[in-house]
Design an enzyme around this catalytic site. Sequence first.
Site, PDB file in Angstrom:
ATOM      1  N   ARG A 116       0.906  -1.225  -0.064  1.00  0.00           N
ATOM      2  CA  ARG A 116      -0.133   0.068  -0.004  1.00  0.00           C
ATOM      3  C   ARG A 116       0.809   1.247  -0.201  1.00  0.00           C
ATOM      4  O   ARG A 116       0.405   2.306  -0.718  1.00  0.00           O
ATOM      5  CB  ARG A 116      -0.823  -0.198   1.276  1.00  0.00           C
ATOM      6  CG  ARG A 116      -1.842   1.352   1.255  1.00  0.00           C
ATOM      7  CD  ARG A 116      -2.756   1.180   2.607  1.00  0.00           C
ATOM      8  NE  ARG A 116      -3.719   0.025   2.426  1.00  0.00           N
ATOM      9  CZ  ARG A 116      -4.806   0.136   1.882  1.00  0.00           C
ATOM     10  NH1 ARG A 116      -5.239   1.067   1.359  1.00  0.00           N
ATOM     11  NH2 ARG A 116      -5.629  -1.203   1.987  1.00  0.00           N
ATOM     12  N   GLU A 137     -25.415  -1.511 -23.606  1.00  0.00           N
ATOM     13  CA  GLU A 137     -25.156  -1.801 -25.156  1.00  0.00           C
ATOM     14  C   GLU A 137     -23.823  -2.712 -25.402  1.00  0.00           C
ATOM     15  O   GLU A 137     -23.728  -3.561 -26.273  1.00  0.00           O
ATOM     16  CB  GLU A 137     -24.862  -0.296 -25.580  1.00  0.00           C
ATOM     17  CG  GLU A 137     -26.008   0.598 -25.733  1.00  0.00           C
ATOM     18  CD  GLU A 137     -25.631   2.004 -25.894  1.00  0.00           C
ATOM     19  OE1 GLU A 137     -24.479   2.359 -26.252  1.00  0.00           O
ATOM     20  OE2 GLU A 137     -26.409   2.874 -25.916  1.00  0.00           O
TER      21      GLU A 137
END
Length: 457
Positions: A116, A137
């Site tokens: 991190r 779509e």
Amino acid sequence: MDHAFRLALLLLLLVNVYPSSNALDFEHCTATVKQWASSSLHSETKDSHILKDLLFFLHVPRTGGRSYLYCFLKKLYTSSLECPGSYDKLHFDPRKRNCRLLATHDDYSIMTKLPREKTSVVTLLRSPIERVFSAYEFSIEVAARFLVHPNMTSASRTSARLRLRKRIISTLEIWPWKYLVPWMMEDLFSRRDARKIKGLPYTYGNDSYNMKEIVMPLHEYINHTVALDIIHNGATFQVAGLTNNSNNQEAHEVRHCVMTHQTLGKYVLKVAKKRLDDMLYVGLTEDHKESATMFANLVGSQVISQLAASNPVTEAGNKTLNDEAQTENMTVGKLMETYGTCVSKLRSSQSERRVDSFKRISPANFTKEARFHVSEAVLNKITLLNSLDVELYKHAQKIYVKQRQVMEQKLVVSDKPESKSYIGFTWEKVYLIMFILLLFFIYLYVNAKRRISKLKI
């Protein structure tokens, strides 16, 4: 009557003494979500505007991230610097030496596998309504490619054989399309079979988003359990690390609680906003050109400098670590030129595939003009179902404004001649003039001495 009254009173007491399962569930969920949010917010990211060793591109589906991946990131990072199997978490190995780039549809929970403190995150967000339209779509576009097959079974078998033969990662293996495309494939084959049974004549109407004889209407799609689970508030859940593809085991319970009790969504939204704040860059699909310029200046410039520094040039002029480094002689200006050319080709290729795919479901054709046929009620429902994403997008817009200001300041500073360089350049001139004058005086002194010597003789 008296007996009935006593029974009713007993039931009333039981309700008051023993809360309902829904009440217990809400209390449990509230505690679970709050605990998760608290643990997710405790960490602070220092120097989030500075590029770290690893760049994680959190690719929210249907935001235009493909153009960033292929036309920005792959132009900067060589394949040897990419984390392997980025889009396939089953093969993802962040321990690879010199792994500098991770681009994936995985959600933020994959950060648990990454260092991190050495990782920078970038992402793109899109207007929630536009993203839902695009997901609908694209699901149909990819599914329609399989209509060349006689049935669903044939399509699935052929697709599996091709993946094994070519050893490539298919769209059907990438989240969320591994859920959405098969769902749409099954639906398209079912509707095609129904048309064959019914026979001619067909009457389709002129609304591609409500052409139920050919494709699932949009209003059905947005209310389906699959869309509710994956599509709606997808950006918020992905940034929060709570998708159904999460690497965090507790994420699934938190997600269930938030979807069951929508008032708990505010805790998820708070975490998602904080994570956007800590990111190196947040782009907006709707401001594509400016977003690209911003990315090149705020992120691309740092990548160029970082990779150049990690690949020093020897006296012979050769790269010591990475002979194929793509950042050699790269500038922000050249990066933008390369990006422009690459995006143009990529969009052309995508457009051709889209047109070919939609031919198989003609006369349905999804265009910007066709969207005008979609009712206000459907648009309002999409907005309502994506209330968290709407708020997250507003927050992203605020971050975007701040990024623009940073970029403008950076460009202003880079355009100004640095005072230190100017002073250095001036002193070089002074030294040169002084050296020339010294030579001139030496020349005069030598000539004068010679003349004196001749006079003495």
